[in-house]
Motif scaffolding. Structure first.
Motif, PDB file in Angstrom:
ATOM      1  N   UNK A  38       0.789  -1.223   0.000  1.00 51.01           N
ATOM      2  CA  UNK A  38       0.000   0.000   0.000  1.00 51.01           C
ATOM      3  C   UNK A  38       0.832   1.289   0.000  1.00 51.01           C
ATOM      4  N   UNK A  39       1.931   1.306   0.722  1.00 41.98           N
ATOM      5  CA  UNK A  39       2.644   2.566   0.959  1.00 41.98           C
ATOM      6  C   UNK A  39       4.142   2.416   0.703  1.00 41.98           C
ATOM      7  N   UNK A  40       4.756   3.526   0.337  1.00 46.87           N
ATOM      8  CA  UNK A  40       6.201   3.525   0.128  1.00 46.87           C
ATOM      9  C   UNK A  40       6.908   3.286   1.458  1.00 46.87           C
ATOM     10  N   UNK A  41       7.863   2.359   1.508  1.00 45.73           N
ATOM     11  CA  UNK A  41       8.609   2.113   2.754  1.00 45.73           C
ATOM     12  C   UNK A  41       9.332   3.356   3.268  1.00 45.73           C
ATOM     13  N   UNK A  42       9.709   4.244   2.346  1.00 47.24           N
ATOM     14  CA  UNK A  42      10.431   5.461   2.733  1.00 47.24           C
ATOM     15  C   UNK A  42       9.605   6.316   3.677  1.00 47.24           C
ATOM     16  N   UNK A  43       8.287   6.237   3.548  1.00 46.16           N
ATOM     17  CA  UNK A  43       7.397   7.057   4.372  1.00 46.16           C
ATOM     18  C   UNK A  43       7.132   6.454   5.747  1.00 46.16           C
ATOM     19  N   UNK A  44       7.651   5.242   5.977  1.00 44.28           N
ATOM     20  CA  UNK A  44       7.348   4.545   7.231  1.00 44.28           C
ATOM     21  C   UNK A  44       8.572   4.122   8.036  1.00 44.28           C
ATOM     22  N   UNK A  45       9.699   3.901   7.370  1.00 43.01           N
ATOM     23  CA  UNK A  45      10.844   3.299   8.060  1.00 43.01           C
ATOM     24  C   UNK A  45      11.482   4.230   9.091  1.00 43.01           C
ATOM     25  N   UNK A  46      11.654   5.505   8.755  1.00 44.81           N
ATOM     26  CA  UNK A  46      12.243   6.433   9.721  1.00 44.81           C
ATOM     27  C   UNK A  46      11.307   6.651  10.920  1.00 44.81           C
ATOM     28  N   UNK A  47      10.007   6.845  10.709  1.00 48.73           N
ATOM     29  CA  UNK A  47       9.106   6.891  11.871  1.00 48.73           C
ATOM     30  C   UNK A  47       9.163   5.620  12.711  1.00 48.73           C
ATOM     31  N   UNK A  48       9.380   4.473  12.078  1.00 50.58           N
ATOM     32  CA  UNK A  48       9.519   3.213  12.819  1.00 50.58           C
ATOM     33  C   UNK A  48      10.695   3.267  13.780  1.00 50.58           C
ATOM     34  N   UNK A  49      11.834   3.757  13.307  1.00 55.69           N
ATOM     35  CA  UNK A  49      13.025   3.858  14.160  1.00 55.69           C
ATOM     36  C   UNK A  49      12.799   4.831  15.307  1.00 55.69           C
ATOM     37  N   UNK A  50      12.223   5.998  15.008  1.00 54.46           N
ATOM     38  CA  UNK A  50      11.988   6.997  16.050  1.00 54.46           C
ATOM     39  C   UNK A  50      10.982   6.489  17.083  1.00 54.46           C
ATOM     40  N   UNK A  51       9.981   5.752  16.635  1.00 55.67           N
ATOM     41  CA  UNK A  51       8.995   5.196  17.569  1.00 55.67           C
ATOM     42  C   UNK A  51       9.658   4.204  18.520  1.00 55.67           C
ATOM     43  N   UNK A  52      10.604   3.424  18.013  1.00 53.32           N
ATOM     44  CA  UNK A  52      11.316   2.462  18.859  1.00 53.32           C
ATOM     45  C   UNK A  52      12.142   3.184  19.925  1.00 53.32           C
ATOM     46  N   UNK A  53      12.767   4.298  19.541  1.00 50.83           N
ATOM     47  CA  UNK A  53      13.552   5.085  20.503  1.00 50.83           C
ATOM     48  C   UNK A  53      12.645   5.686  21.566  1.00 50.83           C
ATOM     49  N   UNK A  54      11.525   6.269  21.138  1.00 50.25           N
ATOM     50  CA  UNK A  54      10.602   6.908  22.079  1.00 50.25           C
ATOM     51  C   UNK A  54       9.963   5.890  23.010  1.00 50.25           C
ATOM     52  N   UNK A  55       9.628   4.713  22.503  1.00 51.25           N
ATOM     53  CA  UNK A  55       9.033   3.686  23.341  1.00 51.25           C
ATOM     54  C   UNK A  55       9.960   3.242  24.463  1.00 51.25           C
ATOM     55  N   UNK A  56      11.264   3.307  24.193  1.00 46.56           N
ATOM     56  CA  UNK A  56      12.230   2.918  25.207  1.00 46.56           C
ATOM     57  C   UNK A  56      12.265   3.837  26.411  1.00 46.56           C
ATOM     58  N   UNK A  57      11.722   5.051  26.278  1.00 42.07           N
ATOM     59  CA  UNK A  57      11.735   6.010  27.394  1.00 42.07           C
ATOM     60  C   UNK A  57      10.611   5.774  28.399  1.00 42.07           C
ATOM     61  N   UNK A  58       9.749   4.808  28.146  1.00 43.85           N
ATOM     62  CA  UNK A  58       8.562   4.637  28.982  1.00 43.85           C
ATOM     63  C   UNK A  58       8.827   3.905  30.290  1.00 43.85           C
TER      64      UNK A  58
END
Length: 574
Positions: free
Chosen positions: A124-144
């Motif tokens: 459905x979507x270009x990976x370019x539009x999702x991969x960087x948000x994926x990495x940032x979400x993983x970093x942010x989730x670690x702060x919980x």
């Protein structure tokens, strides 16, 4: 100024310089620091032993080891199975929330590794539009949570050493939730800065696979079409190398000759069909390892392979493994597999020998992924023990019923007894580098405070904490963030903790705002692909450039800093 202070200052300064100059080798830098402290007589035997046996540090090591078994289960694949839908907004939200929640309790590298393939291959979507948000979400989730990232656990190790008590499981949660919400909104707004898709979906995508035609093969003298090499399942013949000459594209009527190199691209799981053609051997087949388990890895930043070819480094001798295929997402590879110049972030599929698991240089050069062909298939009982045991261990610790260290010791015993983990698994991926870095940092922290060196460092800054507490917090945050982006998050926490602790102690203010500021600032790597493992993993996969990290990550970094500097003093008053 005493001799001990001068020596300690010299070691501290040399450590910072070493980390900047040798950014990819923090373990070696801290190892030299530890030796210097002992040899110069600045640290005694008791301090050295206590640094390696710090309860917080041992808890971190146990957590990493127990997480290895979780990677073998299907839990992360279940999470990824329903993330992709036609709506980009819904897909982005599902991916962000799922990654954040998973990263709060699981290894974020394993999470990103598991989600890379579903994101890359979604229809459905270009990976370019999702991969960087994926990495940032993983970093942010670690702060919980306390166990969300190794940075929090390292700060906790230092905190235990300095205060004798531990941070609680939910010490980070209030600020972490605010970071997840605020930075998530910022990330959604800045997704417009993500590049348009620069990854084509043609037949050149996928793994780069090198096959050689033997001089006695019955395929010789017949065309590509006649040999059936154009109708393989999910594999495509993209070029042919003949006597140093590259032929691309390869015509259906091209007649094969002895010693031709056939370059395929596509789904690595379909590679074994090439062995059905008599006289056609893969690159790894010549090393006698093709029938071994296939293992997927990513080349780390600073690896000995970065900038080298497989032949020039003697890959088989170094790792007891042969490369079956290589992939550099966002770029088409060309030429012979053994002569390609490798880069950090390249994906390799390895056919591994018996000694691969025990080679100590594997973890230094690769991020080991799973999913090509798992080395061991975990049974239902083992999966239940692993997942249920992990939830129980973390839950009991979260509510203060059992110490996390104790619950993880019991869980590790159960995993070994059930076979969910083996001694080979632990030997191969024991986090020796993390253990050394934190131990050396603990020892350096003790020496800095016991010799009074931190007091002198603080006097040089001329910071008056009592008069300017918020300015001091901002300076601590800025220094930690710079070190995080330039070196690593773990090194930033290790170097800045003793300074922050001493600042608070000598000024008779609460140490908690300073401790938490260091912890959160050390996890704020958003503008560099090399500051955090997950950023590196998506770098080539999305075909990103450095400017993409700056454009998307800078607004996130600013919002992150503002949330930390405003809310840490609120939840942890000065």
């Amino acid at each position: 100024m005493s001799t001990d202070v001068l020596l300690t200052l010299s070691v501290f300064a040399a450590t910072i310089v070493g980390l900047v100059v040798f950014q990819s080798r923090p373990a070696k830098v801290f190892g030299v620091t530890l030796l210097a402290l002992v040899v110069l007589g600045l640290a005694d035997q008791e301090q050295l032993i206590s640094s390696f046996a710090n309860p917080g540090l041992l808890t971190l090591v146990l957590l990493i080891v127990c997480s290895l078994a979780l990677e073998k289960t299907h839990i992360l694949r279940l999470i990824s199975s329903n993330l992709m839908v036609k709506s980009y907004r819904k897909t982005w939200l599902r991916l962000y929330v799922g990654t954040v929640l998973s990263s709060a309790v699981l290894n974020n590298t394993a999470i990103v590794a598991t989600l890379l393939s579903p994101v890359r291959n979604n229809p459905y979507h270009s990976p370019v539009r999702l991969l960087l948000p994926l990495s940032y979400a993983a970093i942010l989730g670690g702060t919980l949570t306390l166990i969300g990232t190794s940075t929090n656990l390292i700060v906790n190790s230092l905190f235990i050493d300095a205060s004798g008590s531990s941070l609680s499981f939910f010490s980070f949660t209030a600020v972490g939730i605010c970071l997840v919400v605020a930075c998530g909104m910022t990330l959604w707004c800045s997704h417009h800065f993500l590049p348009e898709s620069n990854l084509s979906n043609d037949d050149t995508q996928g793994y780069f696979i090198d096959a050689r035609l033997g001089d006695k093969s019955p395929l010789i003298g017949r065309s590509i079409e006649e040999n059936g090499l154009r109708h393989l399942e999910s594999l495509f013949l993209v070029e042919l190398v003949r006597q140093g000459r590259l032929i691309s594209p390869v015509a259906p009527n091209e007649v094969l000759e002895a010693n031709d190199k056939l370059i395929f691209s596509g789904d690595i799981t379909k590679v074994m069909q090439l062995t059905q053609f008599k006289g056609l051997s893969l690159f790894a087949d010549s090393n006698g390892l093709l029938k071994s388990n296939l293992t997927e890895v990513v080349i780390r930043n600073g690896s000995v392979l970065d900038g080298q070819s497989l032949k020039s480094v003697g890959f088989r001798a170094l790792f007891d493994a042969a490369v079956v295929a290589v992939r550099r997402d966002g770029e088409r590879l060309s030429g012979k597999l053994g002569e390609i110049t490798l880069r950090a972030g390249d994906f390799l599929v390895l056919a591994v020998g018996d000694d691969f698991k025990t080679r100590k240089n594997v973890s230094k050069n690769f991020i080991v992924l799973s999913g090509v062909e798992p080395e061991t298939k975990m049974g239902a009982a083992q999966s239940w023990i692993t997942v249920g045991g992990f939830i129980a261990a973390v839950g009991l610790a979260a509510f203060g019923l059992v110490e996390l260290f104790v619950s993880l010791c019991v869980l590790l015993g159960l995993m070994l007894f059930s076979g969910a983990l083996t001694t080979n698994d632990i030997t191969r991926r024991l986090p020796i580098d993390v253990w050394l870095v934190v131990s050396a940092a603990l020892l350096l922290s003790q020496v800095l405070m016991s010799t009074g060196t931190t007091d002198i460092l603080l006097s040089l800054t001329q910071l008056n904490v009592a008069e300017h507490p918020y300015l001091t917090l901002a300076v601590i945050y800025l220094c930690t963030w710079v070190i995080t982006e330039l070196v690593t998050n773990n090194a930033a926490a290790a170097l800045m903790f003793p300074i922050a602790w001493t600042l608070a102690s000598v000024s008779n203010v609460s140490v908690m705002p300073f401790v938490m500021t260091v912890a959160f600032a050390a996890s704020s790597s958003f503008i560099s692909p090399y500051g955090y493992q997950t950023n590196l993993m998506v770098f080539n996969a999305g075909g990103y450039r450095l400017k993409d990290y700056v454009k998307v990550g800078l607004p996130v970094s600013i919002v992150y800093a503002l949330v930390v500097l405003f809310l840490v003093p609120y939840f942890f008053p000065l």
